[in-house]
Design a protein around this motif. Structure first.
Motif, PDB file in Angstrom:
ATOM      1  N   UNK A 104       0.838  -1.200   0.000  1.00 16.88           N
ATOM      2  CA  UNK A 104       0.000   0.000   0.000  1.00 16.88           C
ATOM      3  C   UNK A 104       0.876   1.255   0.000  1.00 16.88           C
ATOM      4  N   UNK A 105       1.895   1.221   0.884  1.00 21.61           N
ATOM      5  CA  UNK A 105       2.816   2.367   0.982  1.00 21.61           C
ATOM      6  C   UNK A 105       3.520   2.587  -0.351  1.00 21.61           C
ATOM      7  N   UNK A 106       3.966   1.492  -0.957  1.00 24.50           N
ATOM      8  CA  UNK A 106       4.659   1.575  -2.253  1.00 24.50           C
ATOM      9  C   UNK A 106       3.727   2.167  -3.305  1.00 24.50           C
ATOM     10  N   UNK A 107       2.455   1.685  -3.252  1.00 26.18           N
ATOM     11  CA  UNK A 107       1.475   2.214  -4.203  1.00 26.18           C
ATOM     12  C   UNK A 107       1.269   3.717  -4.017  1.00 26.18           C
ATOM     13  N   UNK A 108       1.171   4.109  -2.725  1.00 19.18           N
ATOM     14  CA  UNK A 108       0.989   5.536  -2.421  1.00 19.18           C
ATOM     15  C   UNK A 108       2.153   6.343  -2.988  1.00 19.18           C
ATOM     16  N   UNK A 109       3.373   5.831  -2.714  1.00 23.82           N
ATOM     17  CA  UNK A 109       4.577   6.512  -3.183  1.00 23.82           C
ATOM     18  C   UNK A 109       4.572   6.583  -4.713  1.00 23.82           C
ATOM     19  N   UNK A 110       4.179   5.457  -5.325  1.00 22.35           N
ATOM     20  CA  UNK A 110       4.140   5.398  -6.790  1.00 22.35           C
ATOM     21  C   UNK A 110       3.119   6.396  -7.334  1.00 22.35           C
ATOM     22  N   UNK A 111       1.967   6.455  -6.647  1.00 26.86           N
ATOM     23  CA  UNK A 111       0.932   7.417  -7.064  1.00 26.86           C
ATOM     24  C   UNK A 111       1.458   8.844  -6.969  1.00 26.86           C
ATOM     25  N   UNK A 112       2.126   9.098  -5.832  1.00 24.39           N
ATOM     26  CA  UNK A 112       2.686  10.436  -5.629  1.00 24.39           C
ATOM     27  C   UNK A 112       3.693  10.770  -6.727  1.00 24.39           C
ATOM     28  N   UNK A 113       4.561   9.764  -7.013  1.00 23.53           N
ATOM     29  CA  UNK A 113       5.584   9.950  -8.046  1.00 23.53           C
ATOM     30  C   UNK A 113       4.923  10.204  -9.394  1.00 23.53           C
ATOM     31  N   UNK A 114       3.865   9.417  -9.674  1.00 25.41           N
ATOM     32  CA  UNK A 114       3.152   9.587 -10.942  1.00 25.41           C
ATOM     33  C   UNK A 114       2.524  10.980 -11.009  1.00 25.41           C
ATOM     34  N   UNK A 115       1.934  11.391  -9.873  1.00 23.61           N
ATOM     35  CA  UNK A 115       1.325  12.726  -9.816  1.00 23.61           C
ATOM     36  C   UNK A 115       2.384  13.804 -10.061  1.00 23.61           C
ATOM     37  N   UNK A 116       3.560  13.604  -9.423  1.00 25.16           N
ATOM     38  CA  UNK A 116       4.652  14.558  -9.605  1.00 25.16           C
ATOM     39  C   UNK A 116       5.074  14.623 -11.074  1.00 25.16           C
ATOM     40  N   UNK A 117       5.176  13.418 -11.687  1.00 21.03           N
ATOM     41  CA  UNK A 117       5.582  13.342 -13.086  1.00 21.03           C
ATOM     42  C   UNK A 117       4.592  14.102 -13.968  1.00 21.03           C
ATOM     43  N   UNK A 118       3.283  13.813 -13.686  1.00 22.41           N
ATOM     44  CA  UNK A 118       2.258  14.482 -14.489  1.00 22.41           C
ATOM     45  C   UNK A 118       2.313  15.992 -14.275  1.00 22.41           C
ATOM     46  N   UNK A 119       2.541  16.388 -13.027  1.00 24.10           N
ATOM     47  CA  UNK A 119       2.651  17.817 -12.716  1.00 24.10           C
ATOM     48  C   UNK A 119       3.825  18.434 -13.465  1.00 24.10           C
ATOM     49  N   UNK A 120       4.962  17.708 -13.449  1.00 22.43           N
ATOM     50  CA  UNK A 120       6.144  18.181 -14.153  1.00 22.43           C
ATOM     51  C   UNK A 120       5.855  18.325 -15.640  1.00 22.43           C
ATOM     52  N   UNK A 121       5.161  17.293 -16.180  1.00 20.17           N
ATOM     53  CA  UNK A 121       4.845  17.293 -17.607  1.00 20.17           C
ATOM     54  C   UNK A 121       3.976  18.495 -17.952  1.00 20.17           C
ATOM     55  N   UNK A 122       2.929  18.676 -17.116  1.00 18.26           N
ATOM     56  CA  UNK A 122       2.015  19.802 -17.373  1.00 18.26           C
ATOM     57  C   UNK A 122       2.759  21.133 -17.254  1.00 18.26           C
ATOM     58  N   UNK A 123       3.651  21.213 -16.255  1.00 20.65           N
ATOM     59  CA  UNK A 123       4.440  22.428 -16.053  1.00 20.65           C
ATOM     60  C   UNK A 123       5.324  22.686 -17.268  1.00 20.65           C
TER      61      UNK A 123
END
Length: 183
Positions: A104-123
């Motif tokens: 679950x923790x790994x998934x959360x971290x992965x989600x966060x990382x994915x969100x960060x990536x998407x944020x970076x991409x959008x930025x």
């Protein structure tokens, strides 16, 4: 003579009778002794049987005790095995739970990382858009200036070719009403 013979015969007959009687008595005693011996044998046999029975009973009791001990040992062993099995099951369950939480923790971290990536991409996309807009503005700002310069150059060229035209006022060049600001 005959009487003497008869007299002689009598004691012989008596002796013979005695012998026979002795033999009979001896046979009787032999029989008695034999009977006693047989009785003793039977008594011994019976005693042996009784002792054998006793021994059998003892061994049977011992065997029963052994079996009981074994059964008790088995019960305790089973209990111990059950306990250890339960402990092992608990350990496995704990490990599985830990793995689940870790996942679950790994998934959360992965989600966060994915969100960060998407944020970076959008930025990045936004930055690109802004950059494009800026370059477009620069280009539009440069165009009128370039136009102005080119118009001046054309006027000069014409003036060089025709000296008479110099005296005449040059026709005003149509310029854009409001020039775009330079960035």
């Amino acid at each position: 003579m005959a009487t003497k013979k008869a007299a002689k015969k009598k004691p012989a007959a008596k002796k013979a009778v005695k012998k026979v009687a002795k033999k009979a008595a001896a046979k009787k005693t032999v029989k008695k002794v034999a009977k006693k011996a047989a009785a003793k044998k039977t008594v011994k046999k019976a005693a042996k049987k009784a002792t054998a029975r006793k021994a059998v009973k003892k061994t049977a009791k011992k065997a029963v005790r052994k079996v009981a001990k074994k059964a008790a040992a088995k019960k305790t062993a089973k209990k111990a095995v059950k306990k250890t099995a339960k402990k092992a099951v608990r350990k496995v369950a704990k490990k599985a739970a830990a793995k689940k939480t870790a996942k679950k923790a790994v998934r959360k971290v992965a989600k966060k990382a994915a969100a960060k990536k998407t944020a970076k991409k959008t930025a990045k996309k936004a930055v690109r858009k802004v950059a494009r807009k800026a370059t477009a503005k620069k280009a539009t700002a440069r165009k009128p200036a370039a136009r102005k310069a080119s118009a001046k150059k054309a006027v000069k060229k014409v003036a060089k070719r025709k000296p008479a035209v110099r005296k005449k006022k040059a026709a005003p060049v149509a310029l854009p009403a409001t020039p775009a600001p330079l960035i």
